[in-house]
Structures are given as structure tokens and as C-alpha cells.
Write an enzyme that holds these catalytic residues in place. Structure first.
Site, PDB file in Angstrom:
ATOM      1  CB  SER A  16      -0.918   0.053   1.224  1.00  0.00           C
ATOM      2  OG  SER A  16      -1.566   1.311   1.307  1.00  0.00           O
ATOM      3  CE1 TYR A  46      -4.561  -1.837   4.784  1.00  0.00           C
ATOM      4  CE2 TYR A  46      -3.890   0.305   3.933  1.00  0.00           C
ATOM      5  CZ  TYR A  46      -4.180  -1.026   3.718  1.00  0.00           C
ATOM      6  OH  TYR A  46      -4.091  -1.550   2.453  1.00  0.00           O
TER       7      TYR A  46
END
Length: 686
Positions: free
Chosen positions: A571, A584
Site C-alpha cells: 500500500s 493500517y
């Protein structure tokens, strides 16, 4: 064996095809062809053929006599009228007067004689059908017939069994020579109901579709009944290890041994997919003390050789606590197999004038005492076909040994069949896809990115397994890809579940070459205020989940010894954290370094590790509600949030899938991070 003919079904076929302008005879020809094709004890995978002599208008509207014969390689179980191309009969029958006819000339004459120029090539045994006078002709490789004729005295057994109802044709390779020989033998005794071809199969014929078909059933039934009389104990069991290793331990070793390095592309491997089979009959066969004799005696019918080669690979029994010994023995067995095949090719090619080019020397069937058999092929479909034919061979050889001694055709005859251009043409000549022979595992396979990635890898030729904690979502995604795709329930936060999922993949395909570790979920919160349990949950999925998956995959890749590819969905959060996104982003940052550690630790084993850093992809993770939240956090509209990059373009799951595919194909790239975000300098690594 019982007749499958049902009057009601036959009439339904006549009525259904009549709506398309198809006449009664061709409708019933299709009907009985399907009856034959759906029985694996009669035909398998394109074997066998049927025909009908009738008349049809040509392209000019003139009525001509034709032979409608099964197209080469067509599946009899699902055949339609178009699968029985019509060929001008008078031209075919004129060929019988010739002393010789080359395959090339026969193919040209066939193509020139087709009523429909775009029709498939007719069966390679078209002339045998043409030279017989009957309206309907059927040909099968019935298992029971093969068990009878694959004997040193097979012709004598048939003569006594059928008492004049059939004529016997000595072995001749399919083609012009066989057609002439069979016609001559038939004409010497035209009252027979069929012809039995030594070490090949059986032809029956009749004035109606039903008569020809039911003669086939009756004659095969006599052979089945003969095989049940005066049977002797077939195989004495060899001494085997007490504890046999499991399929998921054996398959990667066997698959690696049956792979080879690409001679032209450094780092590339030529691999195959495996299909495992086991049953009491198979184990009885592979556990036999004389397996080396009867198991390698040759094919049960010449048509099988293009799919199975002429003999199987035989390994030692894999003892559960001595897998290193099995690995060494399997590699040595494959080397010996290849040397034997190369010697066979050199000898027979010299006899044939040195004009043939060798096929790959690797086995297509492996017999593993104590465990079962494996079919091998460049696709799952090919592996299944090889396994089906191997099971058929086991049945035929077992029955042959029960009443006598199995005997195949000679190696010279096998070579002539294996390298016959008309037989090789059945396999097709389409260019292979870039990931043919490779097995890809995708976690989070039921989600948006997982589905897109699985679809992209399948389109590139890989066999695909989709792992997801939502089994229904994985199954739906697999169904959309095709019959070979595998759906497996897997929670990557559970180590035992991950190991079991990979064992299922190995049992289904034989190993693992590519893993796309994609499963993940997003937890939010200001990092100084978030509950520790939330952070731990995120790490379990977004870091340890990747580690569990990679660890399970690497174990299999090392057993195979052919390298591999680990791909991680990281990510942009790993390098460019967003507000309130620490739960996250932190495990994703750790995963980024996990990628690099795998690249460092396993590069010497040919295992590559790369990552994709994507951003703002509509998916289960980035739902409509989530997009609204992130847009608000950044103070922009949802549209601007999704296209808030240098290119001003929304990035999709398909874009991420193509990035993963690109990385899978880059054989000299490891430790790489590819950004798929439309351009975000703050997230660029360098």
C-alpha cells in the site's frame, strides 16, 4: 455392458434436429455417437469415431453422396451435427485403387472434398469408414476388447470368443494401409458384424444407427464376460514402507523433478501441472512386485501415445520419514526416463530417415507405489486427460494380466504413431501463453482486486487457486474464471488454516509457483489513541497474514527446486501515511520490509519477492462508505479523492492486476515495489 438406446430419447433427438433442417439419419448418428462417447469404457478424450453414408446438397445445390465422419479430436459425448463433417464419398472410394497414398495427399484430398470448406478435419481413419459399404460405422477402443487383443495370442482368443461373428485385422498403423487391409478382410467375409483390430480396437457396422451401436455393445459385452472367466490372481504386492508420505509432500518433489530449465530464457522453467488419482485398483497396480514389467510394457492402444508417451515414470515408494531419499530417487528416475526416451527417439528416427524433430522427453504419467498415479500436462486439462488414460491403461492391463500376459505394439510402431503428423495435429498448434504450466495462488481471491488478479493470471495461462475467508465469494470468482480454477476457504490469520489451504492447492495442481498475497483490511484511528487490540488485529492480518502465506509458499517452492515468485499487496500507506490511518499503515510498512527480506533470503533459490503499492482502489477495503470517510479526512470531494494524483485518473483493480502480472513475468526483478496510484510523489520510494 448394456445398450443406452431409449426410443423416447432417440425420437426427441430426431425432432430437435429436424427444427434445424437435420434429417433423421444424421440425428440418430449424433444420438448414438453421444451414447458411445459418454461411456469411458468405450472411448476417452477424442478417441474413437463414427460415420454415416448419406446424400446432401453441395454448395451449388446438387445432391451428392457423402460420408459424414467424426471430426478429428472431437468429443463424441457432446458432438453436434457440425462435428461430423461431410466429405464427397465417391472421391474417397476412388483412393482404394491406389497402391500408396501419402498423408499430405490424403489431407489435401479430404479438404478439397469437404462440402463445407470451413469444416474441421475429418478423422484420421476416414478411409476405413469410406471403404466399408455400410450406412453406419462405429469405432471404439473399448477397454474389454483391448484386454483381449493386447496379448501375444490375442487374435486366437478373439477367434475362439466370437466364433465367426467378427473378422480379425492384424496390427497396421491407422491410415491408408489399415483402411485397405481392413476392407480386404471384410470383403473376404462380408456377413460379419464387425472387425477387431489387433492391439487397436473394434469396428462395428449396420444398416441403422441402432444396429451398428448395439452390435458394438453386444461384442464388447462378450469380451467383458470372457475377462471374468478363469481369472488368476493378478499382482503380488511388493514390500512397501509402513508409513507412506502424503500427496502434498510428494507432488512438489515430483513436479520439480519433471521440470526443466528453459534453454533460451535465463531464470525461466518449463513446468507441468499434476492430477493425482488413487483407488483400490490403482494401488493394486502400482504396488505390484512386477510393476517394472507390466507397467512399462507400452500403450494399450496406439491413440494414447500422444497424451501419455509410451511408458510411465515409475518412482520408489515415498517413505514419510525419508523424503530426501525420495527426492534424490525421483530426480534420478526422471533423468533415466529422459535418457531412455532420447535413446528411443534417436534409434527410431534413424530408421525413419532422420526427418523427425524430438518432442520433449519428460513423462506424462507417473506411478508412485504406495500412493497412486499422477497425470502430467502443461494445463490442468492436459493433466486430467493423461490421468484418465492412465486409469484406462491400468484397467486394461490388469484384465489382460488376469487371463494371460499384457503385450503392446513394438517401440517402432509406437514411434510411428507418436510422430505421425496427423496424430500430432490433434493436439493443436496454438502458441502457448506466457504462464502456461504455472500455478498461481491469490489470497483475498473473492475480493475486487483478488478477482481481477485471478482473471489476469488465468488469461495468461496460469492455473489459479483463489483463497478467501469468504468461501462463497472465492467460489463465485473461481466459477467466473473457468472449470479449472480452485476456490479454497482460508483465513490467513490462522496458521493451520493457511497450511491446509496450501496442501489443498498442491493436491489439486501439484505445487505452487506464484503467490499474490493480497488479503487485507483497513483499521483506522489516531495512533496515539487507538486501542492496542485494534493494532494487534491489523498486524495479524496485514503483516503476519502475509508472512504465513509466504512461509507456506516458500516451503513448497523449495521442495520443487524451480524458483518461484512472491507478490505482496502492500500500500502507499507503507511510505506515505495518511491521517488517522496508522493501524493500517504500520503493518503495511512492516510488510514492505518483509518483501525485501524474502528477496534477500531466497534470491539464491530463484525465488523473487516484489510488491505493489496501490492507492485508492474501489474494492471491499475501499468501500463507498470508506471513500466518503477518507475524502472527508482529506477535505476533498469523493471524485477528487479517487483521481487525486498526478495523472488525474482513477486507478482500478484491473490496473493493480496488470502490475502483479508484470511482476510475475519479470524473471530478473526482485525486491521491487511498483506503484499503481496515478502518480503520488510523496509515495514514491526514490
Amino acid at each position: 455392458m448394456k445398450s443406452g438406446w431409449v426410443d423416447r430419447e432417440a425420437q426427441a433427438a430426431i425432432e430437435r434436429y429436424a427444427r434445424d433442417g437435420i434429417g433423421r439419419d444424421l440425428a440418430l448418428r449424433v444420438y448414438t455417437t453421444r451414447l458411445i462417447g459418454r461411456d469411458p469404457k468405450l472411448v476417452l478424450h477424442g478417441g474413437g469415431n463414427t460415420s454415416l453414408k448419406t446424400s446432401m446438397p453441395d454448395l451449388l445445390g446438387e445432391e451428392v453422396a457423402v460420408l459424414c465422419v467424426k471430426g478429428s479430436g472431437s468429443d463424441m459425448a457432446t458432438i453436434e451435427p457440425a462435428g461430423l463433417p461431410a466429405v464427397r464419398l465417391d472421391r474417397l472410394r476412388k483412393l482404394r485403387a491406389r497402391a500408396a497414398l501419402s498423408d499430405e495427399d490424403l489431407l489435401r484430398i479430404e479438404r478439397a472434398s469437404l462440402l463445407e470448406p470451413t469444416a474441421p478435419n475429418p478423422s484420421v481413419e476416414i478411409l476405413l469408414h469410406a471403404f466399408l459399404p455400410h450406412k453406419f460405422v462405429d469405432h471404439t477402443h473399448a477397454n474389454a476388447i483391448l484386454s483381449i487383443v493386447d496379448q501375444p495370442d490375442g487374435e486366437a482368443i478373439c477367434a475362439g470368443l466370437y466364433d465367426g461373428r467378427v473378422s480379425l485385422v492384424p496390427y497396421v498403423m491407422p491410415g491408408f494401409g489399415l483402411a485397405k487391409a481392413a476392407a480386404d478382410i471384410y470383403e473376404a467375409k462380408p456377413e460379419v458384424e464387425g472387425l477387431i483390430l489387433h492391439k487397436h480396437g473394434i469396428f462395428t457396422f449396420g444398416a441403422s444407427a441402432r444396429e451398428s451401436y448395439e452390435r458394438m455393445i453386444a461384442l464388447v459385452t462378450l469380451a467383458e464376460e470372457r475377462l471374468q472367466k478363469n481369472r488368476k490372481a493378478v499382482f503380488v504386492t511388493a514390500q512397501l514402507p509402513q508409513a507412506i508420505a502424503a500427496v502434498d509432500a510428494v507432488a512438489p518433489i515430483l513436479r520439480g523433478a519433471c521440470s526443466r530449465k528453459d534453454e533460451k530464457i535465463e531464470g525461466a522453467w518449463w513446468r507441468m501441472i499434476l492430477e493425482f488419482r488413487a483407488s483400490p485398483a490403482i494401488l493394486n497396480f502400482v504396488n505390484g512386485a512386477e510393476l517394472a514389467r507390466y507397467g512399462q510394457a507400452g500403450v494399450v492402444t496406439p491413440d494414447h501415445t500422444i497424451r501419455t508417451k509410451n511408458w510411465p515414470l515409475i518412482t520408489i515408494a515415498p517413505a514419510r520419514d525419508r523424503m530426501d531419499d525420495f527426492k534424490r530417487a525421483a530426480q534420478a528416475a526422471v533423468m533415466d526416463f529422459c535418457k531412455r526416451y532420447q535413446t528411443y527417439f534417436a534409434r527410431e528416427n534413424a530408421r525413419a530417415g532422420g526427418i523427425k524433430r524430438p518432442l520433449d522427453p519428460l513423462p506424462r504419467v507417473a506411478l508412485v507405489p504406495g500412493l497412486g498415479l499422477f497425470g502430467l500436462g502443461r494445463s490442468k486439462e492436459d493433466a486430467k486427460i493423461a490421468a484418465d488414460l492412465a486409469q484406462c491403461a491400468i484397467e486394461v492391463i490388469t484384465d489382460a494380466e488376469a487371463i494371460g500376459r499384457f503385450e503392446s505394439i513394438s517401440q517402432a510402431e509406437m514411434f510411428d504413431m507418436e510422430y505421425w503428423p496427423l496424430e500430432q495435429a490433434k493436439l493443436g498448434s496454438a502458441a502457448e501463453k506466457p504462464l502456461a504450466g504455472e500455478i498461481a495462488v491469490i489470497t483475498g481471491g473473492g475480493g475486487t482486486i483478488g478477482r481481477a488478479t485471478a482473471k489476469a493470471f488465468a488469461a495468461a495461462g496460469a492455473e489459479v487457486a483463489l483463497l478467501d475467508c469468504d468461501e462463497r465469494a472465492a467460489a463465485d470468482a473461481a466459477k467466473a474464471i473457468g472449470a479449472a480454477a480452485l476456490a479454497v476457504k482460508c483465513d490467513v490469520t490462522d496458521g493451520a488454516c493457511v497450511r491446509e489451504a496450501f496442501a489443498r492447492v498442491v493436491a489439486a495442481f501439484g505445487g505452487v509457483d506464484i503467490v499474490v498475497s493480497n488479503a487485507g483490511a483497513a483499521w483506522q484511528g489516531r495512533i496515539g489513541e487507538v486501542d492496542e487490540d485494534v493494532l494487534r488485529q491489523s498486524f495479524e492480518l496485514n503483516f503476519y497474514g502475509h508472512q504465513r502465506v509466504a512461509q507456506a509458499a516458500v516451503k513448497i517452492m523449495l521442495a520443487q527446486g524451480t524458483g518461484g515468485c512472491l507478490l505482496f499487496n502492500v500500500s502507499k500507506q507503507a511510505v506515505n501515511p495518511g491521517p488517522n490511518f496508522g493501524p493500517y499503515g504500520l503493518p503495511k510498512a512492516a510488510t514492505l520490509f518483509l518483501v525485501r527480506q524474502y528477496a534477500v533470503d531466497y534470491g539464491a533459490d530463484g525465488i523473487r519477492a516484489n510488491a505493489v503499492n496501490a492507492d485508492r482502489i474501489r474494492s471491499g477495503l475501499l468501500s463507498d462508505a470508506f471513500i466518503a470517510e477518507r475524502s472527508k479526512a482529506r477535505g476533498v470531494s469523493e471524485k477528487d479523492y479517487l483521481s487525486g494524483n498526478l495523472l488525474g485518473r482513477e486507478v482500478t483493480a484491473d490496473d493493480v492486476a496488470q502490475a502483479f502480472l508484470h511482476q510475475a513475468l519479470e524473471l530478473k526483478t526482485t525486491g521491487d515495489v511498483t506503484t499503481v496510484d496515478g502518480g503520488n510523489i510523496a509515495a514514491a520510494l526514490r
